[in-house]
Write an enzyme that holds these catalytic residues in place. Structure first.
Site, PDB file in Angstrom:
ATOM      1  N   SER A 181     -11.401  -1.141   2.317  1.00  0.00           N
ATOM      2  CA  SER A 181     -10.823  -1.855   3.610  1.00  0.00           C
ATOM      3  C   SER A 181     -10.170  -0.389   4.409  1.00  0.00           C
ATOM      4  O   SER A 181      -9.705   0.164   3.815  1.00  0.00           O
ATOM      5  CB  SER A 181      -9.550  -2.648   3.352  1.00  0.00           C
ATOM      6  OG  SER A 181     -10.321  -3.745   2.676  1.00  0.00           O
ATOM      7  N   GLU A 189      -5.694   2.385   6.400  1.00  0.00           N
ATOM      8  CA  GLU A 189      -5.582   2.304   4.816  1.00  0.00           C
ATOM      9  C   GLU A 189      -6.005   3.288   4.147  1.00  0.00           C
ATOM     10  O   GLU A 189      -5.252   3.968   3.329  1.00  0.00           O
ATOM     11  CB  GLU A 189      -5.787   0.974   4.503  1.00  0.00           C
ATOM     12  CG  GLU A 189      -5.494   0.906   2.892  1.00  0.00           C
ATOM     13  CD  GLU A 189      -6.071  -0.503   2.241  1.00  0.00           C
ATOM     14  OE1 GLU A 189      -6.297  -0.698   1.361  1.00  0.00           O
ATOM     15  OE2 GLU A 189      -5.790  -1.272   3.156  1.00  0.00           O
ATOM     16  N   ARG A 216       0.780  -1.272   0.066  1.00  0.00           N
ATOM     17  CA  ARG A 216      -0.054  -0.108  -0.065  1.00  0.00           C
ATOM     18  C   ARG A 216       0.924   1.469  -0.024  1.00  0.00           C
ATOM     19  O   ARG A 216       0.662   2.297   0.516  1.00  0.00           O
ATOM     20  CB  ARG A 216      -0.917  -0.117   1.089  1.00  0.00           C
ATOM     21  CG  ARG A 216      -1.754  -1.307   1.020  1.00  0.00           C
ATOM     22  CD  ARG A 216      -2.758  -1.279   0.134  1.00  0.00           C
ATOM     23  NE  ARG A 216      -3.529  -2.434  -0.083  1.00  0.00           N
ATOM     24  CZ  ARG A 216      -3.301  -3.542  -0.734  1.00  0.00           C
ATOM     25  NH1 ARG A 216      -2.151  -3.802  -1.418  1.00  0.00           N
ATOM     26  NH2 ARG A 216      -4.147  -4.668  -0.473  1.00  0.00           N
TER      27      ARG A 216
END
Length: 303
Positions: A226, A296, A176
């Protein structure tokens, strides 16, 4: 915002591409967020280059936005200029086994294009609800694959208004993360390197992955995907579920009953609701498991 900057933008660009005090709740998948001072939909890289140079001249901050699928915009909105990459910059062109894509193209559209051209490698992305520019920025991934495996190069515009081409080995991809987290670059075009395969087999894989996504994720509610990164050795959703937090609600924000890794907007949630819920989840999961969860989603804008 500097009114001279706004007037200059209206002189240089099509008025249909400019929006003053644009509510960001209409531009994110969470359906949350206050107004952007000025929202701009560019038609091409040259317009991105020009408006970034103008913003720098007028000392206006610049925020970049794709499909708004991994973003929480604060209730006070976003100061300065927001450049929204959309279908105006969503060209998809095949060049051999490569595909060259505008940053505003949706991942699912690129995955479908690849399948129709019997090109494999992007199946994992068929259900990710974001633009490809945002996916490169975040090194988005699913089902044990990520953008790192298919990105060959990225064309950007710098904060100074210069065009640069990044090779794959310069992108510093990790979980990420990409180089663009620490350097101011507007991602405008991406070259993907795929490989030939049977179109029917590619379609079957995509259908199976989409079915898995529909069966497990709360797709009927607005969300940012998410909420937390996967902590080493764990799954965030599992930790939240084991802590008994499914259904935990603050205002209009709720931990999904279907998948604890998602915070959903069950009705007029504010950014403050979501942030308070994130903090509660972090506190309770740490108290139970001694694992620190890291969001995230990106949080932008002002209070």
């Amino acid at each position: 915002m500097n009114k001279d900057f706004v007037r200059a933008c209206y002189r240089e660009f099509d008025a249909a591409c400019l929006f003053v005090d644009a509510p960001m709740r209409f531009h994110t998948t969470f359906r949350i967020g206050g107004p952007a001072d000025l929202l701009f939909y560019p038609n091409n890289t040259e317009e991105v280059q020009k408006i970034i140079h103008m913003a720098r001249t007028f000392n206006e901050p610049v925020t970049l936005l794709g499909n708004g699928s991994n973003i929480l915009v604060r209730d006070g909105g976003v100061r300065g200029l927001v450049i929204r990459f959309s279908r105006k910059m969503a060209q998809i062109v095949r060049e051999g086994t490569d595909v060259v894509v505008g940053a505003g193209a949706l991942l699912r559209d690129v995955a479908v294009f690849a399948q129709k051209n019997a090109l494999s490698g992007l199946e994992f992305a068929c259900g990710i609800p974001g633009s490809i520019g945002g996916a490169v920025f975040m090194n988005a991934g699913a089902y044990d694959d990520e953008m790192k495996s298919v990105v060959a190069s990225v064309k950007t515009v710098s904060a100074a208004g210069d065009i640069r081409l990044y090779a794959a080995n310069e992108l510093d991809f990790s979980y990420r993360h990409s180089i663009f987290h620490r350097c101011e670059q507007a991602i405008c075009e991406i070259r993907l390197h795929l490989h030939e395969a049977d179109a029917g087999c590619i379609m079957q894989t995509m259908e199976e992955l989409n079915q898995r996504r529909r069966s497990k994720q709360p797709l009927s509610y607005p969300s940012a995907g998410s909420t937390f990164k996967r902590p080493p050795g764990y799954f965030a959703g599992t930790l939240i579920d084991q802590t008994g937090l499914k259904g935990l609600t603050v205002g209009g924000a709720q931990v999904s009953q279907k998948h604890a890794g998602f915070i959903i907007n069950i009705g007029n949630a504010t950014s403050q609701d979501v942030q308070q819920l994130i903090a509660l989840i972090q506190q309770r999961v740490y108290a139970r498991h001694e694992v620190q969860l890291t969001p995230e989603l990106r949080i932008i804008g002002t209070l």
